[in-house]
Design a protein around this motif. Structure first.
Motif, mmCIF file in Angstrom:
data_model
loop_
_atom_site.group_PDB
_atom_site.id
_atom_site.type_symbol
_atom_site.label_atom_id
_atom_site.label_comp_id
_atom_site.label_asym_id
_atom_site.label_seq_id
_atom_site.Cartn_x
_atom_site.Cartn_y
_atom_site.Cartn_z
ATOM 1 N N ILE A 104 43.343 34.806 33.535
ATOM 2 C CA ILE A 104 43.318 36.086 32.820
ATOM 3 C C ILE A 104 44.471 36.056 31.824
ATOM 4 O O ILE A 104 45.650 36.125 32.207
ATOM 5 N N THR B 173 39.467 38.947 31.171
ATOM 6 C CA THR B 173 40.516 38.967 30.148
ATOM 7 C C THR B 173 40.327 40.099 29.137
ATOM 8 O O THR B 173 41.283 40.852 28.864
ATOM 9 N N ALA C 233 36.952 35.066 34.852
ATOM 10 C CA ALA C 233 38.299 35.498 34.467
ATOM 11 C C ALA C 233 38.507 35.406 32.959
ATOM 12 O O ALA C 233 39.061 36.321 32.333
ATOM 13 N N LEU D 144 43.088 34.394 38.822
ATOM 14 C CA LEU D 144 44.142 35.169 38.161
ATOM 15 C C LEU D 144 44.854 34.379 37.055
ATOM 16 O O LEU D 144 45.136 34.954 35.989
ATOM 17 N N VAL E 157 45.732 43.174 41.527
ATOM 18 C CA VAL E 157 44.287 43.031 41.716
ATOM 19 C C VAL E 157 43.998 43.046 43.211
ATOM 20 O O VAL E 157 44.559 42.256 43.970
ATOM 21 N N PHE F 292 41.293 43.447 31.029
ATOM 22 C CA PHE F 292 42.718 43.649 31.275
ATOM 23 C C PHE F 292 43.499 43.771 29.968
ATOM 24 O O PHE F 292 44.506 44.481 29.909
ATOM 25 N N ARG G 4 52.459 40.813 33.700
ATOM 26 C CA ARG G 4 52.353 40.125 34.990
ATOM 27 C C ARG G 4 51.189 40.705 35.790
ATOM 28 O O ARG G 4 50.971 41.924 35.807
ATOM 29 N N ILE G 5 50.462 39.831 36.455
ATOM 30 C CA ILE G 5 49.317 40.259 37.261
ATOM 31 C C ILE G 5 49.351 39.500 38.584
ATOM 32 O O ILE G 5 49.426 38.264 38.598
ATOM 33 N N ASP G 6 49.337 40.225 39.695
ATOM 34 C CA ASP G 6 49.455 39.635 41.022
ATOM 35 C C ASP G 6 48.308 40.105 41.913
ATOM 36 O O ASP G 6 47.662 41.118 41.638
ATOM 37 N N ALA G 7 48.096 39.389 42.998
ATOM 38 C CA ALA G 7 47.102 39.774 43.999
ATOM 39 C C ALA G 7 47.706 40.771 44.978
ATOM 40 O O ALA G 7 48.904 40.717 45.285
ATOM 41 N N SER H 47 40.354 39.170 45.940
ATOM 42 C CA SER H 47 41.764 38.849 45.719
ATOM 43 C C SER H 47 42.237 37.714 46.630
ATOM 44 O O SER H 47 43.264 37.090 46.368
ATOM 45 N N ALA I 63 42.561 34.669 44.644
ATOM 46 C CA ALA I 63 43.330 34.948 43.432
ATOM 47 C C ALA I 63 43.780 33.694 42.698
ATOM 48 O O ALA I 63 43.770 33.644 41.460
#
Length: 261
Positions: A232, A200, A195, A229, A217, A203, A237-240, A222, A225
């Motif tokens: 990263i 990183t 990650a 996550l 993701v 993304f 915002r980054i979610d599974a 996932s 996650a």
């Protein structure tokens, strides 16, 4: 007054090892009956895949839940698809490249079908029924698996064939060859290191290029996650993903109902 039934369509997801599909309730994004699957023919040549898809369609329609209905069919496959023509081939035979796949499937199945890239279908399914149901703004769904797949959704509309796994980032001309989940597993890279050092920069590049409102993701990884996550380091915002392996089936069925061409 007669009860109005929810719209239903067939979704079929062609993969390198298996072809899976089912009836989809398009109001809920849920399968009606059981998911059906057949093995992808060795090497995935055109004629053999056409026959396998017909076999799968028949298995879906043989279920009691199908009740002999006439359903739209949406399909997805691991290829760039423009107006039904395949322009690449990932884990399928090279003879697909330049082939009017949608027309061939339509002829073989005896009805029109819609056809899209598999990551696009999965991303669209996730956008409609998964974690991010807000249709406003831009959503980037990134699938981390054998390669890196991508789906860009803007204001609820799919922008197809982004193929962002092949971006050049740093010293890597085709970044999925450095950062996919399969590469991580093969090289036994710890999740946190993967990650931090590999995902990183990737993304961050996507963030720079697209400034999405949200990253999702997806892929089998996932499920882990929570272990990668948070490492990263980006602003967005980054979610599974919420949908499981049915995302491609659901997305393909939705696009069939919407008359995707």
């Amino acid at each position: 007054m007669a009860k109005k039934h929810a719209p239903v369509a067939i979704g079929i997801d062609i993969g390198g090892t298996g072809i899976k599909g089912g009836l989809v309730n398009l109001n809920k994004g849920k399968l009606v009956g059981e998911r059906q699957k057949v093995k992808t023919p060795e090497g995935a040549p055109i004629d053999a895949v056409l026959s396998a898809v017909a076999e799968l369609r028949d298995k879906i329609l043989a279920q009691d839940e199908a009740k002999g209905g006439d359903y739209p069919i949406g399909m997805c496959m691991p290829s760039v698809v423009r107006r039904g023509v395949a322009y690449s081939a990932a884990n399928i035979a090279d003879e697909w490249i330049g082939f009017d796949a949608a027309a061939a499937f339509s002829e073989h199945l005896g009805q029109p079908v819609s056809l899209v890239n598999d990551a696009d279908a999965a991303g669209y399914g996730e956008a409609k029924f998964g974690h991010a149901k807000d249709p406003r703004g831009s959503l980037l769904v990134i699938t981390l698996g054998t390669g890196i797949g991508s789906a860009l959704i803007h204001n609820g509309k799919l922008v197809p064939n982004t193929e962002l796994g092949h971006l050049s980032v740093g010293d890597h001309d085709d970044y999925e060859k450095y950062a996919s989940a399969k590469v991580r597993e093969r090289e036994d890279v710890p999740l946190e290191e993967w990650a931090t050092e590999r995902l990183t920069p990737y993304f961050a590049k996507l963030e720079q290029l697209f400034s999405p409102d949200l990253f999702i993701v997806s892929g089998g990884i996932s499920k882990q996650a929570a272990d990668f996550l948070p490492h990263i380091a980006i602003q967005t915002r980054i979610d599974a993903a919420e949908l499981t392996n049915n995302a491609g089936i659901v997305g393909a069925a939705l696009l069939a109902q919407e008359g995707w061409d």
